[in-house]
Write a protein that holds these residues in place. Structure first.
Motif, short mmCIF file in Angstrom:
data_model
loop_
_atom_site.label_atom_id
_atom_site.label_comp_id
_atom_site.label_asym_id
_atom_site.label_seq_id
_atom_site.Cartn_x
_atom_site.Cartn_y
_atom_site.Cartn_z
N LYS A 143 -22.69 -31.93 19.80
CA LYS A 143 -22.08 -30.44 20.62
C LYS A 143 -20.63 -30.33 20.39
O LYS A 143 -20.07 -29.46 20.97
CB LYS A 143 -22.72 -30.31 22.09
CG LYS A 143 -24.32 -30.19 22.04
CD LYS A 143 -24.48 -30.04 23.71
CE LYS A 143 -26.10 -30.05 23.85
NZ LYS A 143 -26.61 -29.58 25.19
N SER A 144 -20.13 -31.26 19.62
CA SER A 144 -18.71 -31.29 19.75
C SER A 144 -17.97 -32.06 18.52
O SER A 144 -18.75 -33.00 17.93
CB SER A 144 -17.81 -31.78 21.12
OG SER A 144 -18.16 -33.20 21.10
N ARG A 224 -24.20 -24.72 13.80
CA ARG A 224 -23.60 -24.80 15.28
C ARG A 224 -22.37 -24.89 14.72
O ARG A 224 -21.91 -25.91 14.01
CB ARG A 224 -24.10 -25.91 16.00
CG ARG A 224 -23.59 -26.09 17.31
CD ARG A 224 -23.75 -27.24 18.14
NE ARG A 224 -25.42 -27.16 18.27
CZ ARG A 224 -26.39 -28.18 18.02
NH1 ARG A 224 -26.06 -29.39 17.45
NH2 ARG A 224 -27.65 -27.95 18.22
N LEU A 226 -18.72 -26.36 15.81
CA LEU A 226 -17.91 -27.24 16.47
C LEU A 226 -16.42 -26.90 16.69
O LEU A 226 -16.05 -27.26 17.95
CB LEU A 226 -18.21 -28.59 16.05
CG LEU A 226 -19.70 -29.18 15.82
CD1 LEU A 226 -19.79 -30.46 15.53
CD2 LEU A 226 -20.52 -28.90 17.18
#
Length: 328
Positions: A143-144, A224, A226
């Motif tokens: 998620k990062s 996604r 980041l």
């Protein structure tokens, strides 16, 4: 015989006048620039970011200059065909090039025999800048950017990242990211950004540095985001941190687009072009069209743009050498 001196004197006077007239003819014949259509060479196919930017800016530019601005696409060899043609053109302000600055900063170190665009071309003005966007497939368990680095370090050489091809800005930023993060991942080159994006969406690669082409997929959750390159957050995704904010410093490289001219182009022509392009990219309709491409309008004058080119050349030449990146 008494008339001979007078005759000779008049003959000398006439000859002197003719010589003076002959010397003045070039100046009389020379017309203020521009006095004929201007050709802007684009080293990439129609429809891409560089081509669209050139066509958008050409509209207000030709109004300001009072001359037709012709876009001439000369794709091939990562922009090198255009560099060669414009570098050899007369330095009269009638043959110019719109290109990403990689044609000056990266190409000389990537292609053999090396080109010398620094000698043959001069930066006139920047037109816009894009950040690159670190994007992962939606099911990758991170998620990062920091978590991506941790995953890569836990399984060296297992993660894959895509690019638009060897030596593209996507590839070079990917290598810079690996270098600065101290991680390893396998580079998967594609023939352009679009197929790289499609394989990311299909889960065939793990991540890539998007050149502002996948915005809709990011917004709709099919990929996604980041982090972003650069020194500040993107106006298009203000919630995404920069890589520096994510703890990975030194990955500030984006993609500049600008106008270039043959090296000996007169300073007054360069200055006029710089002013008019700066006015053009400040127009609301140009800003709107640039935003659709993910480009921020930024008009650096010739001296400032030249420094940007020089700084990036130093960075990329060292990176290419250290990472042993080469294109046959």
């Amino acid at each position: 015989m008494t008339k001979t001196p007078t005759f000779r004197r008049r003959l000398v006077q006439a000859a002197t006048a003719l010589c003076a007239l002959g010397a003045a003819l070039p100046a009389l014949a020379q017309q203020p620039w521009p006095s004929k259509p201007i050709r802007m060479v684009v080293g990439f196919p129609p429809g891409g970011t560089t081509d669209v930017m050139a066509r958008v800016v050409a509209v207000p530019l030709q109004k300001a200059l009072g001359q037709t601005v012709i876009i001439d696409n000369k794709p091939g060899a990562s922009g090198n065909l255009a560099v060669s043609e414009v570098g050899k053109a007369p330095a009269d302000g009638y043959t110019l090039m719109v290109a990403p600055i990689s044609v000056q900063t990266a190409n000389p170190s990537l292609f053999k025999p090396a080109l010398n665009p620094e000698r043959d071309l001069q930066p006139v003005v920047s037109m816009g800048h894009t950040q690159l966007y670190l994007v992962v497939r939606k099911d990758l368990p991170v998620k990062s950017a920091a978590e991506l680095v941790q995953l890569a370090k836990a399984s060296p050489g297992k993660l894959t990242y895509g690019s638009g091809g060897p030596g593209t800005q996507m590839h070079l930023v990917g290598e810079l990211f690996k270098q600065q993060a101290g991680m390893d991942a396998v580079h998967v080159p594609y023939r352009g950004a679009a197929p790289a994006l499609q394989d990311l969406l299909a889960g065939q690669i793990d991540y890539y540095f998007d050149p502002a082409s996948g915005f809709s997929h990011i917004r709709e959750g099919r990929a996604r985001l980041l982090a972003v390159t650069g020194t500040r957050r993107s106006p298009f995704f203000p919630d995404a941190p920069t890589l520096a904010e994510a703890g990975i410093k030194g990955v500030e490289l984006g993609n500049w687009f600008g106008l270039f001219a043959p090296a000996a182009t007169p300073a007054e022509v360069v200055a006029r072009l710089s002013r008019e392009v700066a006015k053009a990219v400040a127009l609301p309709e140009v800003k709107q069209r640039f935003a659709e491409l993910g480009v921020e309008p930024v008009a650096q004058d010739s001296a400032t743009f030249h420094k940007t080119v020089a700084d990036e050349t130093k960075l990329l030449s060292a990176l290419i050498k250290e990472r042993r990146i080469a294109i046959d």
